[in-house]
Write an enzyme that holds these catalytic residues in place. Structure first.
Site, PDB file in Angstrom:
ATOM      1  CE  LYS A  33      -5.831   4.922  -1.677  1.00 19.53           C
ATOM      2  NZ  LYS A  33      -5.055   5.789  -1.818  1.00 19.53           N
TER       3      LYS A  33
ATOM      4  CD  GLU B  26      -2.444   5.908  -3.559  1.00 22.89           C
ATOM      5  OE1 GLU B  26      -3.034   5.503  -3.968  1.00 22.89           O
ATOM      6  OE2 GLU B  26      -2.080   5.709  -2.862  1.00 22.89           O
TER       7      GLU B  26
ATOM      8  CE  LYS C 206      -3.626   5.442   3.400  1.00 23.37           C
ATOM      9  NZ  LYS C 206      -3.204   6.149   3.330  1.00 23.37           N
TER      10      LYS C 206
ATOM     11  CD  GLU D 180      -6.073   8.716  -1.294  1.00 22.37           C
ATOM     12  OE1 GLU D 180      -6.714   8.013  -1.647  1.00 22.37           O
ATOM     13  OE2 GLU D 180      -5.648   8.805  -0.290  1.00 22.37           O
TER      14      GLU D 180
ATOM     15  CG  HIS E  88      -3.805  -0.916   0.323  1.00 15.58           C
ATOM     16  ND1 HIS E  88      -2.914  -1.122  -0.522  1.00 15.58           N
ATOM     17  CD2 HIS E  88      -3.756   0.640   0.324  1.00 15.58           C
ATOM     18  CE1 HIS E  88      -2.701  -0.348  -1.571  1.00 15.58           C
ATOM     19  NE2 HIS E  88      -3.350   1.116  -1.147  1.00 15.58           N
TER      20      HIS E  88
ATOM     21  CG  ASP F 204      -4.033   9.277  -2.616  1.00 21.99           C
ATOM     22  OD1 ASP F 204      -3.512  10.493  -2.846  1.00 21.99           O
ATOM     23  OD2 ASP F 204      -2.935   8.601  -1.580  1.00 21.99           O
TER      24      ASP F 204
ATOM     25  CG  HIS G  92       3.296   4.415  -3.263  1.00 21.52           C
ATOM     26  ND1 HIS G  92       2.222   4.285  -3.362  1.00 21.52           N
ATOM     27  CD2 HIS G  92       3.776   4.746  -1.558  1.00 21.52           C
ATOM     28  CE1 HIS G  92       1.631   4.821  -1.529  1.00 21.52           C
ATOM     29  NE2 HIS G  92       3.345   5.009  -1.311  1.00 21.52           N
TER      30      HIS G  92
ATOM     31  CD  GLU H  34      -0.250   2.269  -2.443  1.00 20.13           C
ATOM     32  OE1 GLU H  34      -1.369   2.220  -3.297  1.00 20.13           O
ATOM     33  OE2 GLU H  34      -0.528   2.411  -1.537  1.00 20.13           O
TER      34      GLU H  34
ATOM     35  CB  SER I  60       2.557   9.152   1.635  1.00 14.63           C
ATOM     36  OG  SER I  60       1.959   8.997   1.504  1.00 14.63           O
TER      37      SER I  60
ATOM     38  CG  ASP J 123      -4.395   9.384   3.214  1.00 20.53           C
ATOM     39  OD1 ASP J 123      -4.580   8.624   4.149  1.00 20.53           O
ATOM     40  OD2 ASP J 123      -3.971   8.609   2.817  1.00 20.53           O
TER      41      ASP J 123
HETATM   42  P1  PGA Z   1       0.472   4.969   2.286  1.00 18.73           P
HETATM   43  O1  PGA Z   1      -0.335   5.139   1.599  1.00 18.73           O
HETATM   44  O2  PGA Z   1       0.260   3.800   2.726  1.00 18.73           O
HETATM   45  O3  PGA Z   1       2.220   5.251   1.680  1.00 18.73           O
HETATM   46  O4  PGA Z   1       0.337   6.505   3.016  1.00 18.73           O
HETATM   47  C1  PGA Z   1      -1.407   5.442   0.685  1.00 18.73           C
HETATM   48  C2  PGA Z   1      -1.972   7.020   0.281  1.00 18.73           C
HETATM   49  O5  PGA Z   1      -1.783   7.410   0.581  1.00 18.73           O
HETATM   50  O6  PGA Z   1      -3.298   6.065   0.349  1.00 18.73           O
HETATM   51 ZN    ZN Z   2      -3.312   8.667  -0.009  1.00 24.57          ZN
END
Ligand code: PGA
Ligand code: ZN
Length: 427
Positions: A394, A164, A343, A291, A371, A242, A155, A205, A42, A318
């Site tokens: 996370k 999430e 990230k 999130e 991650h 999230d 996911h 995840e 995503s 994010d």
């Molecule tokens: P992604 O998801 O690594 O698939 O972007 C993680 C997140 O959205 O926090």
């Molecule tokens: Zn996210």
């Protein structure tokens, strides 16, 4: 002293079975640093660009041989002879070499690989763990995890809109205890799902991915697991979600899928309605972190959401910030969100990642290192969390080794720091 003698990239596989890069930097004296690069599903619109081959004959077009070749030729040539200790020079040289705003020519995967491998190589020269090399002798905070024990969105295939559903063992006295508490909740959740005849298969995840009819049902199941495992919501655990809302934002509306058995295929919400839904969830349940509750381009909505909930809970950006100072600056000015996900592969170098962390810390934005949904056994983010005092991490659920590897690394660091280690309880 300790000049870069070679940069080498190898095409390996990530946790989804897709190609990614493992990059190794060597000094003239033979010190080595290696990292493997993760990959998101995503992804934010403005992330640094991961370079893929688009050759349909290999890995469905997802090969990374071009990115590997860029490390092995262009980047190596540009960096030969630079000191591994001069991280900023290494990173600026690569940014200049690439020459595009989003690193799409040489690939953010190639550039980040070299950037982090150089830092690890420098730590190896100093014979120090990475967290100490980057963070100095004072680095001692062990982050509080946000563990994604129930997966949805892109996911998983279970029809849940939110991506999430996480637990935060903020009340634990140490990281080691936080891991034990959370593993117990995870296993209790498994037995609850089993007893209800629901699937205990896991998503990308490592969280369970049962077919549920609403996000409320997911939240209630986790709450039940916390209590049944003998822990107290609000005191021992809080929950986080999230939404990854950019994934279900279409033509200016938030689309909520509903189960057919309730007779409604989907519902559409305005930004204001979505804010009300989130506010209601946070008022009913022990949720203190949301999130990406809204779309990455819905800045106006984010402003309203922050006004409404920002004093009470963590609102993490994010996709809207993509670890980029440009977007964070705007957020600071417009009072948008109060926390940021970090990230490294969203921005593409260690230097720029540190700049974003520092800017966030300066303006009291909470920092959560993260991650990606496509991961490897690499544990660099655990060291980065400790090095830069990021109080939260996370890195997935309590299953799948690519997730567990980061928790195991933090257990090692906590032991190594001994009495100095401080598990972050405060938000
Ligand atoms: P992604 O998801 O690594 O698939 O972007 C993680 C997140 O959205 O926090
Ligand atoms: Zn996210």
């Amino acid at each position: 002293m300790s000049k870069i003698a070679s940069c080498h990239a190898l095409e390996i596989l990530d946790s989804r079975g897709n190609p990614t890069l493992k990059v190794t930097v060597r000094t003239e004296e033979g010190a080595i640093g290696s990292v493997s690069i993760p990959s998101g599903a995503s992804t934010g619109e403005h992330e640094a660009a991961e370079l893929r081959d688009h050759d349909p004959k290999r890995y469905g077009g997802k090969g990374v041989l071009k990115a590997a070749a860029n490390v092995n030729s262009t980047l190596q040539q540009a960096l030969l002879g630079l000191s591994v200790f001069d991280q900023e020079m290494i990173d600026r040289t690569m940014i200049h070499c690439d020459g595009t705003p989003n690193k799409n020519r040489l690939g953010a995967n190639a550039i980040l690989g070299v950037s982090l491998a150089a830092a690890k190589c420098a730590a190896a020269v100093k014979k120090e763990p990475l967290y100490r090399y980057l963070g100095g002798a004072d680095a001692h905070f062990i982050p509080c995890p946000m563990m994604n024990i129930l997966n949805g969105g892109v996911h998983a295939d279970n029809g849940l809109d939110f991506q999430e559903f996480m637990i935060r063992p903020f009340g634990a006295p140490t990281f080691r205890e936080a891991i034990r508490w959370s593993a117990e909740v995870f296993h209790t959740l498994k037995s609850i799902l089993k007893s209800k005849g629901l699937s205990t298969n896991v998503g990308d995840e490592g969280g369970f991915a049962p077919p549920l009819s609403s996000h409320e049902e997911a939240i209630q199941l986790i709450l039940q697991a916390i209590e049944k495992a003998g822990y107290r919501p609000h005191k021992d655990f809080m929950m986080a979600i999230d939404c990854a809302a950019s994934e279900f934002f279409v033509d200016g509306l938030y689309i909520e899928r509903k189960k057919k058995d309730r007779g409604i295929p989907f519902a559409k919400h305005s930004s204001n309605e979505q804010i009300d839904i989130l506010a209601k969830l946070a008022s009913i349940y022990p949720i203190d972190t949301i999130e990406d509750g809204l779309d990455q381009n819905d800045w106006q909505g984010w402003g309203l959401l922050t006004k409404k909930l920002g004093a009470k809970i963590q609102l993490i950006g994010d996709d809207i910030f993509v670890t980029n100072t440009h977007f964070l600056q705007r957020a600071i000015k417009e009072h948008v969100a109060n926390s940021i996900l970090i990230k490294p592969n969203q921005i593409g170098t260690l230097t720029e990642t540190i700049e974003t962390i520092r800017l966030a810390q300066k303006h009291q934005y909470k920092t959560v290192i993260s991650h990606r949904s496509g991961e490897t056994e690499d544990t660099t983010i655990a060291d980065l969390a400790v090095a830069f005092g990021l109080r939260q991490i996370k890195t997935g659920s309590l299953s799948r080794s690519e997730r567990i590897a980061k928790y195991n690394r933090l257990l090692e660091i906590e032991e190594e720091l001994g009495k100095k280690a401080l598990y972050t309880q405060a938000l």
